[in-house]
Design a protein around this motif. Structure first.
Motif, PDB file in Angstrom:
ATOM      1  N   ASP A  52       0.666  -1.178   0.063  1.00 50.21           N
ATOM      2  CA  ASP A  52       0.134  -0.095   0.135  1.00 50.21           C
ATOM      3  C   ASP A  52       0.801   1.309   0.114  1.00 50.21           C
ATOM      4  OD1 ASP A  52      -2.214  -1.472  -0.148  1.00 50.21           O
ATOM      5  OD2 ASP A  52      -2.749  -1.349   2.255  1.00 50.21           O
ATOM      6  N   ASN A  53       2.075   1.002  -0.330  1.00 47.47           N
ATOM      7  CA  ASN A  53       2.978   2.360  -0.469  1.00 47.47           C
ATOM      8  C   ASN A  53       2.836   3.209   0.862  1.00 47.47           C
ATOM      9  OD1 ASN A  53       4.901   3.561  -1.602  1.00 47.47           O
ATOM     10  ND2 ASN A  53       3.571   5.174  -2.804  1.00 47.47           N
ATOM     11  N   LEU A  54       2.866   2.474   2.039  1.00 49.06           N
ATOM     12  CA  LEU A  54       2.500   3.412   3.211  1.00 49.06           C
ATOM     13  C   LEU A  54       3.765   4.212   3.738  1.00 49.06           C
ATOM     14  CD1 LEU A  54       0.795   0.576   5.531  1.00 49.06           C
ATOM     15  CD2 LEU A  54      -0.055   2.426   4.398  1.00 49.06           C
ATOM     16  N   GLU A  55       4.862   3.939   3.285  1.00 52.30           N
ATOM     17  CA  GLU A  55       6.034   4.696   3.497  1.00 52.30           C
ATOM     18  C   GLU A  55       5.810   6.245   3.087  1.00 52.30           C
ATOM     19  OE1 GLU A  55      10.440   5.686   2.357  1.00 52.30           O
ATOM     20  OE2 GLU A  55       9.870   3.727   1.838  1.00 52.30           O
ATOM     21  N   SER A  56       5.471   6.271   1.949  1.00 51.50           N
ATOM     22  CA  SER A  56       4.987   7.389   1.195  1.00 51.50           C
ATOM     23  C   SER A  56       3.976   8.266   1.825  1.00 51.50           C
ATOM     24  CB  SER A  56       4.795   7.437  -0.424  1.00 51.50           C
ATOM     25  OG  SER A  56       4.670   8.556  -0.910  1.00 51.50           O
ATOM     26  N   ALA A  57       2.816   7.468   2.044  1.00 49.19           N
ATOM     27  CA  ALA A  57       1.692   7.972   2.526  1.00 49.19           C
ATOM     28  C   ALA A  57       2.050   8.833   4.061  1.00 49.19           C
ATOM     29  CB  ALA A  57       0.456   7.035   2.524  1.00 49.19           C
ATOM     30  N   MET A  58       2.559   7.932   4.830  1.00 47.37           N
ATOM     31  CA  MET A  58       3.092   8.252   6.283  1.00 47.37           C
ATOM     32  C   MET A  58       3.689   9.598   6.339  1.00 47.37           C
ATOM     33  SD  MET A  58       3.906   4.580   7.900  1.00 47.37           S
ATOM     34  CE  MET A  58       2.760   3.422   8.313  1.00 47.37           C
ATOM     35  N   ALA A  59       4.730   9.666   5.499  1.00 49.86           N
ATOM     36  CA  ALA A  59       5.459  11.099   5.366  1.00 49.86           C
ATOM     37  C   ALA A  59       4.650  12.004   4.712  1.00 49.86           C
ATOM     38  CB  ALA A  59       6.583  10.800   4.128  1.00 49.86           C
ATOM     39  N   GLY A  60       3.760  11.780   3.796  1.00 53.10           N
ATOM     40  CA  GLY A  60       2.886  12.846   3.276  1.00 53.10           C
ATOM     41  C   GLY A  60       1.849  13.329   4.443  1.00 53.10           C
ATOM     42  N   GLU A  61       1.350  12.222   5.171  1.00 49.17           N
ATOM     43  CA  GLU A  61       0.423  12.832   6.160  1.00 49.17           C
ATOM     44  C   GLU A  61       1.046  13.806   7.064  1.00 49.17           C
ATOM     45  OE1 GLU A  61      -1.691  10.683   9.983  1.00 49.17           O
ATOM     46  OE2 GLU A  61      -0.211   9.726   9.304  1.00 49.17           O
ATOM     47  N   THR A  62       2.151  13.412   7.670  1.00 47.13           N
ATOM     48  CA  THR A  62       2.958  14.685   8.675  1.00 47.13           C
ATOM     49  C   THR A  62       3.291  15.757   8.078  1.00 47.13           C
ATOM     50  OG1 THR A  62       3.664  12.438   9.730  1.00 47.13           O
ATOM     51  CG2 THR A  62       4.532  14.465  10.273  1.00 47.13           C
ATOM     52  N   THR A  63       4.062  15.707   6.715  1.00 46.19           N
ATOM     53  CA  THR A  63       4.342  16.821   6.142  1.00 46.19           C
ATOM     54  C   THR A  63       3.154  17.922   5.682  1.00 46.19           C
ATOM     55  OG1 THR A  63       4.606  15.769   4.113  1.00 46.19           O
ATOM     56  CG2 THR A  63       6.547  15.926   5.381  1.00 46.19           C
ATOM     57  N   LEU A  64       2.218  17.325   5.209  1.00 43.90           N
ATOM     58  CA  LEU A  64       0.694  18.007   4.935  1.00 43.90           C
ATOM     59  C   LEU A  64      -0.076  18.668   6.104  1.00 43.90           C
ATOM     60  CD1 LEU A  64      -1.129  19.010   2.947  1.00 43.90           C
ATOM     61  CD2 LEU A  64      -2.340  16.766   2.821  1.00 43.90           C
ATOM     62  N   PHE A  65       0.165  17.744   7.199  1.00 44.31           N
ATOM     63  CA  PHE A  65      -0.314  18.266   8.727  1.00 44.31           C
ATOM     64  C   PHE A  65       0.495  19.508   8.949  1.00 44.31           C
ATOM     65  CE2 PHE A  65      -0.180  17.556  13.398  1.00 44.31           C
ATOM     66  CZ  PHE A  65      -1.418  17.872  13.593  1.00 44.31           C
ATOM     67  N   PHE A  66       1.860  19.339   9.071  1.00 43.93           N
ATOM     68  CA  PHE A  66       2.684  20.576   9.398  1.00 43.93           C
ATOM     69  C   PHE A  66       2.129  21.646   8.378  1.00 43.93           C
ATOM     70  CE2 PHE A  66       6.295  23.385   9.142  1.00 43.93           C
ATOM     71  CZ  PHE A  66       7.071  23.166  10.588  1.00 43.93           C
ATOM     72  N   ARG A  67       2.271  21.617   6.988  1.00 41.64           N
ATOM     73  CA  ARG A  67       1.686  22.544   6.179  1.00 41.64           C
ATOM     74  C   ARG A  67       0.492  23.215   6.516  1.00 41.64           C
ATOM     75  NH1 ARG A  67       4.801  25.123   2.166  1.00 41.64           N
ATOM     76  NH2 ARG A  67       3.688  27.115   2.878  1.00 41.64           N
ATOM     77  N   HIS A  68      -0.521  22.269   6.769  1.00 42.84           N
ATOM     78  CA  HIS A  68      -1.832  23.015   7.195  1.00 42.84           C
ATOM     79  C   HIS A  68      -1.698  23.807   8.316  1.00 42.84           C
ATOM     80  CE1 HIS A  68      -5.953  22.699   8.119  1.00 42.84           C
ATOM     81  NE2 HIS A  68      -5.766  22.195   9.485  1.00 42.84           N
ATOM     82  N   LEU A  69      -1.033  23.403   9.426  1.00 46.91           N
ATOM     83  CA  LEU A  69      -0.893  24.136  10.522  1.00 46.91           C
ATOM     84  C   LEU A  69      -0.143  25.508  10.159  1.00 46.91           C
ATOM     85  CD1 LEU A  69      -1.884  21.676  12.041  1.00 46.91           C
ATOM     86  CD2 LEU A  69      -0.029  22.193  13.630  1.00 46.91           C
ATOM     87  N   LEU A  70       0.774  25.464   9.384  1.00 43.51           N
ATOM     88  CA  LEU A  70       1.707  26.528   8.757  1.00 43.51           C
ATOM     89  C   LEU A  70       0.697  27.615   8.027  1.00 43.51           C
ATOM     90  CD1 LEU A  70       4.510  28.126   8.767  1.00 43.51           C
ATOM     91  CD2 LEU A  70       4.739  26.602   6.726  1.00 43.51           C
TER      92      LEU A  70
END
Length: 821
Positions: A571-589
């Motif tokens: 399920d390509n979880l490595e990419s999805a997990m990294a994307g989740e956290t960076t998008l979360f940071f981007r959203h807060l920013l």
């Protein structure tokens, strides 16, 4: 913050205002409450306080007193089972220590807070070369072969550790030569062309000559009798399709449009759990990659270098067109893949052969001798998931300007025949000013100019001599180092410090214009520039790189995950997990939300696969989108897959490892290393049935107990998640997970949800930790004792109800630590 700590702090402020802050440092308090554990006989956590005097005389003492007051403010010292001071006594002590620290800091740190002349790290070098010469450095990374940069507390931009070796200088020379070559375009504007291919995608006989094996017919690839070709598995044999019209790669780098006509066949299959690496009914994922086959070998699927550029989810058996516009580097070519197919066509052939008794269509092939006839026949009757490819089309390159901006920086409007001594000197100076990120100083370029002229006099062609000069400039200290001097930063130094903080690259024209006009000393201009730069696409580098360094993601995807967690790869979880956290940071920013949201958010960002992994309600599509986690075990940074996977080893979990990771990343506390006399091997654990019991025996060693009192509770709470962040209630051997614990303050919790509630109360401690991490990244050095007052003021600003993550970035940029060196 708990009620007791809040009361203590209020009392401390009142006492300080009443003049008690002028008292001597409270040695008697230490003797009464601290020396038993931190004195001549015992030094828990490797801390000894009996040598502290009535005044602070050096930086080491300053750090010790700072640690003492921090622990008192947090309510973690003295430990709950030890003798406790009264609230009034504690308040007076905090006020006295705080005043002493303030006085000592002014005396002891006047020569500190200095960032040494700092070399660009690999990431910064990559993007500086790209921005300077208008090169796509995702396709070609000039720093790919550089030796790794040394990390200090996870950060790889610490100036003291970024040394330059002879080997690195050799790499600089090679990278500079290749960069100049790639950026030079004297020829005519490349013509945009169209390329297309339909079935066949595989070849036999003379048609396959000089083609890599990806194009060959074999047991799992055949020429179909249909106007389409089916892909079966993830592995390149039977799972990848090459594009013959561009075999050998495109002739010119640039943006290209790639279109693929495809369909999803048999997403629902009759093989049940036999195809355990494909969930019945899932969409099929088509992946577009760009690959370089030069020097390739068969074992890698005839690929030397590859880059994934896009995914598409297919759910219909009716063919549809999917389109991407992407950069293709010279020598690279497109390849189409079945991203979430079964692991390999070879495996599924074996599986359906074993199912012959249940599937009549398979029976005629089951007892056949292995070979083309059997394998091709089985694949043709296979009723599992197939990605059907009809057409592939490519058009490009699409060029906005010719020659590109990097060429114009080097040569202007000159042609090779226009180059002479005068024009060469002129172009060297223009290029050097861009590369050095500031105006040139008088005669600064003379040594390089003399070298180039000497080469001309020796008979070297003018173009080659000029390019040698460019290469030398790209290897000079003024390019590969940030030279910030000492004291208040000048305009150009400040522009570079700001751009390398938020873009990991050189300042742009607007930032340099402000620097030249002296405007960057105006806080309003700095605020406006921070807002502008964070809206620029280049700020994605800051988000991705800071989050990666802060959370130490080097192990994410690097440490192979155990085979029992095959879902991680499927399920390509490595990419999805990294994307989740960076998008979360981007959203807060972007939304300027308070740092507290890292802890208390009741939402996250998932795609279909990550939602399934988290056992959240299903979502459709491979793209990440915001979903609610209210009422679930998920919420905030600590329950995100990247946090949980980076704090494990891909095979099993350790409460100690995860506890230390959580302490460092969330609360900003790094436990000291174990004492020298404590062996690395765990104490005798005979009879210990669970990890918790093992650690209880470990804590029986006095030298270990104090640190484990802080570490273990956080680690226990995270035991509810397996090595790749999935929820679990028991270990593999059937032992139940006990996620309860007690914080050093005495507060107890039963699971991660209750721990999260307790940590939310301490959100000011998280904000301080995040502020220090951001300051460390921004300055390229560790935060020192002398920066403490700056961090204190920033945290006071962040205590305002409407203060958000973007405000925190602004506060760092206008701080004394950032503006001075």
């Amino acid at each position: 913050m708990n009620k007791t700590t809040l009361t203590t702090l209020c009392l401390a402020m009142l006492v300080a205002l009443s003049g008690v802050a002028d008292a001597e440092l409270p040695r008697q308090f230490l003797a009464t409450y601290c020396i038993d554990c931190h004195g001549p006989d015992t030094q828990k956590s490797d801390r000894r306080f009996d040598g502290l005097g009535d005044a602070i005389t050096d930086l080491h003492q300053l750090e010790l007193w700072q640690e003492i007051v921090d622990q008192l403010n947090l309510g973690e010292m003295p430990p709950p089972k030890k003798r406790q001071p009264s609230a009034d006594e504690k308040a007076k002590t905090i006020a006295s220590i705080t005043a002493g620290i303030a006085d000592a800091r002014a005396e002891l740190t006047s020569h500190g807070q200095h960032t040494v002349m700092r070399r660009l790290n690999r990431f910064e070098y990559q993007h500086t070369i790209g921005d300077l010469l208008s090169l796509n450095v995702q396709a070609w990374n000039p720093a790919a072969d550089f030796p790794p940069d040394v990390k200090v507390d996870g950060f790889d931009n610490n100036g003291r550790e970024l040394v330059t070796s002879g080997m690195l200088l050799d790499h600089y020379l090679g990278a500079a030569e290749e960069a100049i070559r790639r950026a030079t375009h004297f020829g005519p504007r490349p013509e945009s062309k169209q390329y297309a291919q339909q079935t066949p995608y595989y070849f036999t006989g003379k048609d396959k000559e000089n083609l890599p094996k990806l194009f060959h017919v074999d047991r799992f690839r055949f020429i179909p009798d249909t106007p389409y070709t089916d892909l079966y598995g993830r592995h390149y044999r039977g799972g990848h399709i090459g594009f013959r019209p561009l075999y050998g790669g495109v002739a010119h780098s640039g943006m290209y449009t790639v279109r693929v006509k495809a369909a999803a066949i048999d997403r629902d299959h009759p093989y049940g759990t036999a195809l355990d690496d494909f969930r019945n009914g899932d969409p099929l994922v088509l992946e577009l990659a760009m690959v370089d086959r030069e020097g390739s070998v068969e074992s890698t699927g005839n690929i030397t270098t590859e880059r994934s550029v896009g995914l598409a989810e297919l759910t219909s058996e009716e063919p549809a067109w999917f389109e991407w516009t992407t950069h293709i580097d010279q020598g690279f070519e497109p390849e189409v893949r079945f991203r979430n197919g079964t692991s390999a066509a070879k495996r599924l052939v074996r599986i359906i052969t074993q199912k012959a008794a249940e599937h009549p269509e398979v029976a005629p092939f089951a007892k056949m001798k292995s070979g083309y006839e059997k394998s091709h026949g089985l694949l043709k009757v296979y009723r599992g998931p197939k990605l059907r490819i009809f057409d592939i089309q490519v058009e490009g390159p699409h060029l906005e300007q010719w020659p590109p901006a990097g060429h114009r920086l080097m040569y202007g409007d000159l042609q090779p025949e226009d180059l002479n001594r005068n024009t060469i000197i002129q172009r060297l100076r223009v290029f050097a000013a861009g590369a050095f990120r500031r105006p040139l100083q008088a005669d600064e370029l003379k040594p390089i100019e003399r070298m180039v002229i000497a080469k001309l006099d020796s008979g070297l062609e003018p173009l080659a001599a000029l390019q040698l000069g460019f290469q030398t400039i790209l290897c000079s200290p003024s390019f590969i180092y940030l030279q910030e001097g000492q004291g208040t930063l000048g305009g150009y130094s400040l522009a570079s410090r700001l751009s390398y903080f938020l873009w990991s690259s050189q300042p742009d024209a607007q930032l340099l214009a402000h620097a030249g006009a002296g405007h960057l000393s105006d806080p309003k201009v700095l605020d406006a520039e921070v807002d502008r730069m964070l809206k620029d696409p280049r700020s994605e580098r800051f988000v991705n790189q800071f989050v990666r360094r802060w959370l130490d993601w080097d192990n994410l995807g690097e440490m192979p995950v155990s085979g029992e967690f095959g879902v991680y790869y499927r399920d390509n979880l490595e990419s999805a997990m990294a994307g989740e956290t960076t998008l979360f940071f981007r959203h807060l920013l972007d939304q300027n939300l308070p740092p507290k949201r890292f802890l208390d958010a009741d939402y996250t960002f998932v795609n279909r696969e990550l939602a399934a992994h988290y056992e959240l309600p299903p979502v459709v599509g491979n793209h990440l989108r915001r979903v609610s986690t209210a009422g679930t075990v998920r919420g905030g940074l600590m329950t995100q897959g990247s946090f949980l996977t980076a704090s494990a080893n891909g095979v099993d979990t350790s409460p100690v490892v995860r506890g230390i990771y959580a302490l460092e990343k969330v609360l900003g506390y790094t436990p000291p290393p174990p004492p020298d006399d404590v062996p690395e091997i765990e104490p005798d654990i005979r009879g210990a049935l669970t990890v918790r019991e093992e650690l209880a025996k470990h804590r029986s060693i006095a030298a270990c107990a104090e640190c484990h009192r802080k570490i273990d509770p956080l680690g226990f709470a995270l035991e509810s998640f397996d090595p790749i962040g999935a929820w679990r209630t028991q270990y593999g051997k059937g032992l139940p997970v006990d996620a309860s614990g007690q914080l050093p303050s005495g507060e107890q919790f039963d699971d991660i949800r209750e721990l999260r509630t307790l940590l939310i109360k301490r959100h000011d401690q998280f904000t301080r930790s995040l502020s220090e991490k951001l300051m460390t990244y921004a300055l390229g050095r560790e935060v020192e004792v002398g920066d403490r007052s700056v961090i204190d003021r920033i945290c006071e600003q962040m205590a305002e109800p409407d203060a958000g993550l973007r405000d925190l970035i602004r506060a760092i940029v206008v701080s004394e630590s950032f503006l001075k060196n």
